[in-house]
Scaffold this motif. Structure first.
Motif, PDB file in Angstrom:
ATOM      1  N   PRO A  16      -3.434  -7.307  -2.143  1.00  0.00           N
ATOM      2  CA  PRO A  16      -3.207  -5.882  -1.940  1.00  0.00           C
ATOM      3  C   PRO A  16      -3.582  -5.492  -0.509  1.00  0.00           C
ATOM      4  CG  PRO A  16      -4.386  -6.270  -3.993  1.00  0.00           C
ATOM      5  CD  PRO A  16      -4.383  -7.568  -3.246  1.00  0.00           C
ATOM      6  N   VAL A  17      -2.650  -4.827   0.162  1.00  0.00           N
ATOM      7  CA  VAL A  17      -2.866  -4.389   1.541  1.00  0.00           C
ATOM      8  C   VAL A  17      -3.136  -2.889   1.504  1.00  0.00           C
ATOM      9  CG1 VAL A  17      -1.879  -4.221   3.850  1.00  0.00           C
ATOM     10  CG2 VAL A  17      -1.385  -6.210   2.428  1.00  0.00           C
ATOM     11  N   LEU A  18      -4.313  -2.495   1.977  1.00  0.00           N
ATOM     12  CA  LEU A  18      -4.819  -1.142   1.746  1.00  0.00           C
ATOM     13  C   LEU A  18      -5.044  -0.385   3.048  1.00  0.00           C
ATOM     14  CD1 LEU A  18      -7.627  -2.367  -0.655  1.00  0.00           C
ATOM     15  CD2 LEU A  18      -5.314  -1.667  -1.339  1.00  0.00           C
ATOM     16  N   THR A  19      -4.522   0.823   3.104  1.00  0.00           N
ATOM     17  CA  THR A  19      -4.849   1.756   4.187  1.00  0.00           C
ATOM     18  C   THR A  19      -5.576   2.924   3.542  1.00  0.00           C
ATOM     19  OG1 THR A  19      -2.925   1.087   5.475  1.00  0.00           O
ATOM     20  CG2 THR A  19      -3.936   3.194   6.033  1.00  0.00           C
ATOM     21  N   THR A  44      -6.732  -2.462   6.044  1.00  0.00           N
ATOM     22  CA  THR A  44      -6.182  -2.378   7.395  1.00  0.00           C
ATOM     23  C   THR A  44      -7.076  -1.535   8.297  1.00  0.00           C
ATOM     24  OG1 THR A  44      -4.833  -0.400   6.971  1.00  0.00           O
ATOM     25  CG2 THR A  44      -3.849  -2.542   6.454  1.00  0.00           C
ATOM     26  N   THR A 157       4.366 -10.504   4.417  1.00  0.00           N
ATOM     27  CA  THR A 157       3.862  -9.139   4.231  1.00  0.00           C
ATOM     28  C   THR A 157       4.772  -8.193   5.001  1.00  0.00           C
ATOM     29  OG1 THR A 157       1.590 -10.013   4.202  1.00  0.00           O
ATOM     30  CG2 THR A 157       1.838  -7.636   4.478  1.00  0.00           C
ATOM     31  N   SER A 180       1.619  -3.447  -0.307  1.00  0.00           N
ATOM     32  CA  SER A 180       0.886  -2.180  -0.376  1.00  0.00           C
ATOM     33  C   SER A 180       1.277  -1.319  -1.569  1.00  0.00           C
ATOM     34  CB  SER A 180       1.109  -1.384   0.919  1.00  0.00           C
ATOM     35  OG  SER A 180       2.482  -1.136   1.120  1.00  0.00           O
ATOM     36  N   THR A 184      -0.861   2.752  -3.075  1.00  0.00           N
ATOM     37  CA  THR A 184      -0.216   3.519  -2.016  1.00  0.00           C
ATOM     38  C   THR A 184      -1.102   4.688  -1.576  1.00  0.00           C
ATOM     39  OG1 THR A 184       0.865   4.997  -3.580  1.00  0.00           O
ATOM     40  CG2 THR A 184       2.045   2.972  -2.992  1.00  0.00           C
TER      41      THR A 184
END
Length: 212
Positions: A16-19, A44, A157, A180, A184
C-alpha cells in the motif's frame, strides 16, 4: 536489497502506497491495513508530516513501514530516523542509494528505462520500482524491460488499481506491486477505516493466488 526485505516483499506481494496529510490518522490507518492482512506499507514523503506518519505507523509494530518518494540523501536520513525500514525513490539517484547503504537500510529506486536498470545493477541493486508503471506502458513495458535483465525483480507502481493487480502479479519478474487504491486520500479524509480494511483484505486475497 537485503534478503530480509526481499523475503518480506515476496511474501507481501502488495505494498500500500500512502500519502497521509494528517498524522493523527496514522495509527488507525496502520491498524486497518494490518487487520486487512497487509505486511508492509510505503509512506510517501509528499507531505510535511511524513516523518510523523512513519513514526506513528511504525510504533504500531504490525507493519514494516517504509518511506517513499524519497528524493534526496537528507530525506533518506530523516526517514530512517523516523523508523522507516526501507526506502523507495521514484528515480535512480546514486546519492540516495549511497546514503541508504551507509545507513544500512534497503533502497528500491525507480526506473523507467533500460539505461536506469543498468545503472541500478552497477550500484549493486537487483530490485527496482517500475514507475510510473501504467503511463509507461503497463505490463507490455514491464515485459520489455524484464527480458534483457532476467536477474532483476520489479515492483511496478503508478496507476495500478485493483483490477490490474492480478495481471501484474502473474508476471514472473514482479516481486510485489505498489498501489494507492487501498487507502485513498478520500478514504483517509472521511475516516473510513472499515473500507480501507476491506480493500486491503481483498487485495491480499487476490495476491495469494499468485505466489512468487
Amino acid at each position: 536489497m537485503t534478503a530480509d526485505l526481499t523475503d518480506l516483499l515476496a511474501d507481501a506481494r502488495i505494498v500500500p502506497v500512502l500519502t497521509v496529510p494528517d498524522p493523527t490518522t496514522a495509527a488507525p490507518l496502520a491498524r486497518a491495513l494490518s487487520a486487512g492482512g497487509a505486511r508492509c506499507a510505503e509512506v510517501t514523503f509528499r507531505t510535511p508530516s511524513a516523518e510523523q506518519v512513519v513514526k506513528a505507523m511504525a510504533a504500531q509494530g504490525d507493519l514494516a513501514v517504509g518511506a517513499g518518494t524519497v528524493l534526496t540523501a537528507e530525506q533518506a536520513e530523516r526517514a530512517v530516523a523516523a523508523g522507516a525500514r526501507f526506502v523507495v525513490s521514484p528515480g535512480l539517484d546514486h546519492e540516495v542509494v549511497a546514503r541508504c547503504r551507509e545507513l544500512g537500510v534497503p533502497v528500491v529506486p525507480g526506473v523507467a528505462t533500460a539505461t536506469e536498470v543498468m545503472g541500478a545493477l552497477r550500484a549493486g541493486l537487483d530490485t527496482v520500482k517500475l514507475f510510473p508503471a501504467e503511463p509507461l506502458g503497463g505490463r507490455a513495458m514491464l515485459r520489455a524491460l524484464a527480458a534483457p535483465f532476467p536477474g532483476v525483480r520489479f515492483m511496478p507502481t503508478g496507476g495500478i488499481d485493483a483490477a490490474g493487480l492480478p495481471g501484474y502479479l502473474a508476471e514472473p519478474s514482479v516481486l510485489a506491486v505498489g498501489g494507492s487504491w487501498m487507502a485513498t486520500p478520500a478514504l483517509l479524509a472521511s475516516g473510513d477505516y472499515a473500507e480501507i480494511r476491506r480493500l486491503t483484505a481483498e487485495a491480499v486475497e487476490r495476491s495469494m493466488r499468485w505466489p512468487t
